[in-house]
Design a protein around this motif. Structure first.
Motif, PDB file in Angstrom:
ATOM      1  N   ASP A  29       4.855  -2.231   8.516  1.00 50.18           N
ATOM      2  CA  ASP A  29       5.189  -0.877   8.089  1.00 50.18           C
ATOM      3  C   ASP A  29       6.552  -0.923   7.398  1.00 50.18           C
ATOM      4  O   ASP A  29       7.524  -1.414   7.987  1.00 50.18           O
ATOM      5  N   LEU A  30       6.609  -0.444   6.158  1.00 51.85           N
ATOM      6  CA  LEU A  30       7.867  -0.522   5.414  1.00 51.85           C
ATOM      7  C   LEU A  30       8.921   0.441   5.953  1.00 51.85           C
ATOM      8  O   LEU A  30      10.116   0.242   5.737  1.00 51.85           O
ATOM      9  N   ARG A  31       8.496   1.501   6.644  1.00 57.14           N
ATOM     10  CA  ARG A  31       9.472   2.470   7.164  1.00 57.14           C
ATOM     11  C   ARG A  31      10.172   1.955   8.407  1.00 57.14           C
ATOM     12  O   ARG A  31      11.369   2.145   8.592  1.00 57.14           O
ATOM     13  N   THR A  32       9.403   1.291   9.273  1.00 55.29           N
ATOM     14  CA  THR A  32       9.953   0.890  10.580  1.00 55.29           C
ATOM     15  C   THR A  32      10.072  -0.619  10.743  1.00 55.29           C
ATOM     16  O   THR A  32      10.715  -1.088  11.675  1.00 55.29           O
ATOM     17  N   GLY A  33       9.415  -1.375   9.877  1.00 51.82           N
ATOM     18  CA  GLY A  33       9.387  -2.832  10.026  1.00 51.82           C
ATOM     19  C   GLY A  33       8.375  -3.302  11.058  1.00 51.82           C
ATOM     20  O   GLY A  33       8.239  -4.503  11.299  1.00 51.82           O
ATOM     21  N   ALA A  34       7.653  -2.376  11.679  1.00 53.10           N
ATOM     22  CA  ALA A  34       6.713  -2.746  12.742  1.00 53.10           C
ATOM     23  C   ALA A  34       5.590  -3.631  12.212  1.00 53.10           C
ATOM     24  O   ALA A  34       5.109  -3.443  11.091  1.00 53.10           O
ATOM     25  N   ALA A  35       5.187  -4.609  13.034  1.00 50.05           N
ATOM     26  CA  ALA A  35       4.023  -5.451  12.719  1.00 50.05           C
ATOM     27  C   ALA A  35       2.794  -4.644  13.098  1.00 50.05           C
ATOM     28  O   ALA A  35       2.636  -4.271  14.266  1.00 50.05           O
ATOM     29  N   ILE A  36       1.943  -4.344  12.123  1.00 46.93           N
ATOM     30  CA  ILE A  36       0.855  -3.402  12.425  1.00 46.93           C
ATOM     31  C   ILE A  36      -0.539  -4.007  12.300  1.00 46.93           C
ATOM     32  O   ILE A  36      -1.503  -3.379  12.720  1.00 46.93           O
ATOM     33  N   SER A  64       0.864  -1.183   0.000  1.00 48.44           N
ATOM     34  CA  SER A  64       0.000   0.000   0.000  1.00 48.44           C
ATOM     35  C   SER A  64       0.900   1.232   0.000  1.00 48.44           C
ATOM     36  O   SER A  64       1.655   1.457   0.959  1.00 48.44           O
ATOM     37  N   ALA A  65       0.822   2.021  -1.089  1.00 49.69           N
ATOM     38  CA  ALA A  65       1.648   3.226  -1.163  1.00 49.69           C
ATOM     39  C   ALA A  65       1.168   4.263  -0.139  1.00 49.69           C
ATOM     40  O   ALA A  65       1.977   4.961   0.464  1.00 49.69           O
ATOM     41  N   GLU A  66      -0.140   4.336   0.062  1.00 50.95           N
ATOM     42  CA  GLU A  66      -0.691   5.323   0.998  1.00 50.95           C
ATOM     43  C   GLU A  66      -0.200   5.052   2.421  1.00 50.95           C
ATOM     44  O   GLU A  66       0.260   5.941   3.127  1.00 50.95           O
ATOM     45  N   ALA A  67      -0.311   3.772   2.828  1.00 53.29           N
ATOM     46  CA  ALA A  67       0.049   3.445   4.212  1.00 53.29           C
ATOM     47  C   ALA A  67       1.530   3.092   4.351  1.00 53.29           C
ATOM     48  O   ALA A  67       2.021   2.887   5.450  1.00 53.29           O
ATOM     49  N   CYS A  68       2.226   3.017   3.202  1.00 58.34           N
ATOM     50  CA  CYS A  68       3.634   2.589   3.184  1.00 58.34           C
ATOM     51  C   CYS A  68       3.776   1.265   3.955  1.00 58.34           C
ATOM     52  O   CYS A  68       4.557   1.150   4.909  1.00 58.34           O
ATOM     53  N   SER A  69       2.998   0.298   3.531  1.00 59.47           N
ATOM     54  CA  SER A  69       2.988  -0.989   4.241  1.00 59.47           C
ATOM     55  C   SER A  69       2.934  -2.123   3.231  1.00 59.47           C
ATOM     56  O   SER A  69       2.653  -1.914   2.044  1.00 59.47           O
ATOM     57  N   VAL A  70       3.217  -3.325   3.719  1.00 59.79           N
ATOM     58  CA  VAL A  70       3.102  -4.518   2.881  1.00 59.79           C
ATOM     59  C   VAL A  70       2.337  -5.581   3.665  1.00 59.79           C
ATOM     60  O   VAL A  70       2.512  -5.712   4.879  1.00 59.79           O
TER      61      VAL A  70
END
Ligand code: FES
Length: 376
Positions: free
Chosen positions: A340-347, A324-330
């Protein structure tokens, strides 16, 4: 001998679930265990030649780190017929051939004898691995080799008797359940099962990682008492391998030391060139191996992110997930855990542990990925 375990009849729901998973989980990895032994003549060479040979070999092997997951182990002191193991994991067998040729072309390569070589693949088990109370993701983890930092690796090829394959699937599943239950009593021992039917002389190559050799010994001894053990045709030779850095493993072979002397706690920054920037456009992903880990690179609207490509739930391949480009997540493609692609956090979803993140830089139009390692 223990009484045979009564076979279970999988329910239609279980069978449907197994089929669905079989279709979803088709990607396999190729695995090679290459055991080398040094010709004693090499140990009689002048010290400066030995050092130069080792450094050349080190540079050649490390140049393949980007193309495969490569783990060195020493067998000096544990085995008479092999001294060095290069455990290799790749998406295709071709890098194995290229590495073997490159090693053969080095000066030290002419003194290295291939003591044993095993080729195999990861594959979904035909048995239901789950037992009461266990996570059903265990089976999926087996499709992906993700070596730990365990100090010891125990490797052996394995062949079952032809009588085993004549038994019904249900009879075999019953005996495997007993076998799996014994394995679960030793959580400090982690099993990597790979398959070599038709691509090498054996049926399986198994590799157990642990910090506790005694636990492995007890496990193997206890497994001898299980019913399935009656159907083992061959499970030797068995290699006890010690995990160490490649420069240390080469020094263990003899000659003057070339390994960096690193105090415990010392840190090093490692950077690896990945590809030109225009080969990873917006919306695209790529994987690369860095320091024994598969790293996933993501271009999200022109911004680059790098995380460990193995989901912390059951090692699902994150670069194959939905971004997701908006949420910067995979979202992991296997059980939909979200990171979260920025922090690696499990969200979101079943995941509760973050994935490691890596540094990414673009230098002169080339993408580099980097990490800081701390020596123990
Ligand atoms: S492997 Fe299960 S969520 Fe990723």
């Amino acid at each position: 001998m223990r009484p045979r375990v009564q076979p279970k009849d999988p329910s239609p729901e279980t069978q449907a679930k197994m089929q669905e998973r079989a279709q979803r989980l088709t990607k396999r990895q190729y695995v090679r265990f290459a055991f080398y032994k040094v010709d004693p003549m090499w140990r009689r060479l002048p010290a400066e030649e030995q050092a130069a040979h080792k450094q050349e070999l080190l540079d050649v092997i490390e140049s393949f780190n980007r193309r495969m997951l490569l783990r060195p182990y020493s067998l000096i002191g544990t085995r008479a017929d092999a001294e060095l193991l290069l455990w290799q994991i790749a998406e295709s067998p071709l890098p194995f051939r290229e590495l073997a040729s490159a090693i053969a072309c080095t000066r030290m390569g002419s003194y290295l004898n291939m003591a044993h070589s095993y080729l195999s693949q990861t594959k979904r088990s035909i048995y239901e691995i789950r037992t009461a109370g266990a996570a059903d993701e265990d089976e999926e983890e087996r499709l992906v080799i993700d070596p730990t930092e365990a100090k010891y690796l125990f490797v052996y090829p394995f062949i079952k008797t032809r009588e085993w394959y004549q038994l019904s699937q249900y009879a075999r599943q019953g005996m495997m359940d007993e076998h799996i239950d014994v394995g679960r009593k030793y959580p400090s021992v982690r099993l990597n099962t790979t398959y070599s039917f038709g691509i090498d002389d054996y049926e399986f190559i198994v590799a157990f990682e642990t910090d506790e050799p005694s636990d492995f010994l007890d496990l193997v001894q206890e497994l001898r008492e299980t019913s399935v053990s009656m159907y083992t045709l061959q499970d030797t030779p068995l290699f006890t391998c010690i995990n160490m850095r490649l420069d240390e493993a080469l020094d263990a072979l003899g000659g003057p030391a070339i390994a960096k002397v690193l105090e415990p706690g010392a840190q090093d920054e490692i950077w690896m060139e990945v590809c030109p920037l225009d080969e990873l456009g917006p919306g695209e992903t790529k994987t690369v191996f860095l320091e024994g880990k598969m790293v996933g690179l993501f271009n999200v609207n022109g911004e680059l992110f790098a995380i460990n490509n193995r989901c912390t739930h059951a090692r699902g391949p994150l670069t194959e997930g939905e971004v997701s480009a908006e949420a910067c997540s995979v979202v992991c493609p296997w059980h939909y855990g979200k990171f979260d692609l920025r922090t690696g956090a499990a969200i979101d979803g079943v995941v509760n542990k973050p994935v490691d993140t890596y540094q990414v830089e673009v230098r002169d139009g080339l993408i580099y990925v980097g990490t800081t390692i701390t020596y123990s």
